[in-house]
Design a protein around this motif. Sequence first.
Motif: not given
Length: 301
Positions: A28, A172, A202
């Motif tokens: 990520l 997430s 996030d």
Amino acid sequence: MGLKTENGSEASGFKFLIYGRTGWIGGLLGRLCTERGIAFAYGAGRLENRAQLEDDIAGNSPTHVFNAAGVTGRPNVDWCETHRVETIRANVVGTLTLADVCRERGLILINYATGCIFEYDGKHPLGSGVGFVEEDTPNFVGSFYSKTKAMVEELLKNYENVCTLRVRMPISSDLANPRNFITKITRYDKVVNIPNSMTILDELLPISIEMAKRNLTGIWNFTNPGVVSHNEILEMYRDYIDPKFTWKNFTLEEQAKVIVAPRSNNELDTSKLKYEFPELLPIKESLIKYVFQPNQKTSAS
């Protein structure tokens, strides 16, 4: 591997070296850097191999280093109970070696740690709203994984170049990811129902990038403010994603019969992080904004 950049990001002046390419958070982070035009590379060296880490840094000349590598165990932390040396090598020896190499070169290390080193107690009762602060001494030693994490956090206090981020029960918007806490509990036969501090990746991973840019160091409780229970999350999942979804609860005593090591349950005080980043959303608001609303249309189609 050389540093990658998008949209002419060399002008930003930042170059990140990231460890944990094959991991969830590491992946990520790379995606975020690409989206934001930040030059980055994934470290090729093993954390416990000092010479390899030195080669990574010499070859990439980063401005900051991120550590999202380490052992959590597959399918869960029970693995660490029977693989203790491997857990020490990655979580203790590896992390300390990376911190030491970074210090020698004047580099800040952003280290994704865990907040699963505390459990509710007499001074921090469940439901009281009194959370553990950054200076508190870890009081949860139920799992070997948590023991190693508490040990290395204590040692890292001596490294003025390290920013330790206590992540908890990460979530997430990718509900297909098996590492996602929501995905995990929707697949369990039964779940306990305990309020906990949790991390919405996030929202918080971009904040960790900003923390690097600000050269912040020290220990940070890296969760959204407040707590949310398993049942509250599953109710949101039912309301936003799958109206037919049902689940069953069981007690901690019943849970203990099907797991090897006890699990940490706690609330972390996020005043320090909230002061630095006033826009940080409370956990339930963050869940709706970053996880459930973006997935709502997909589920209805």
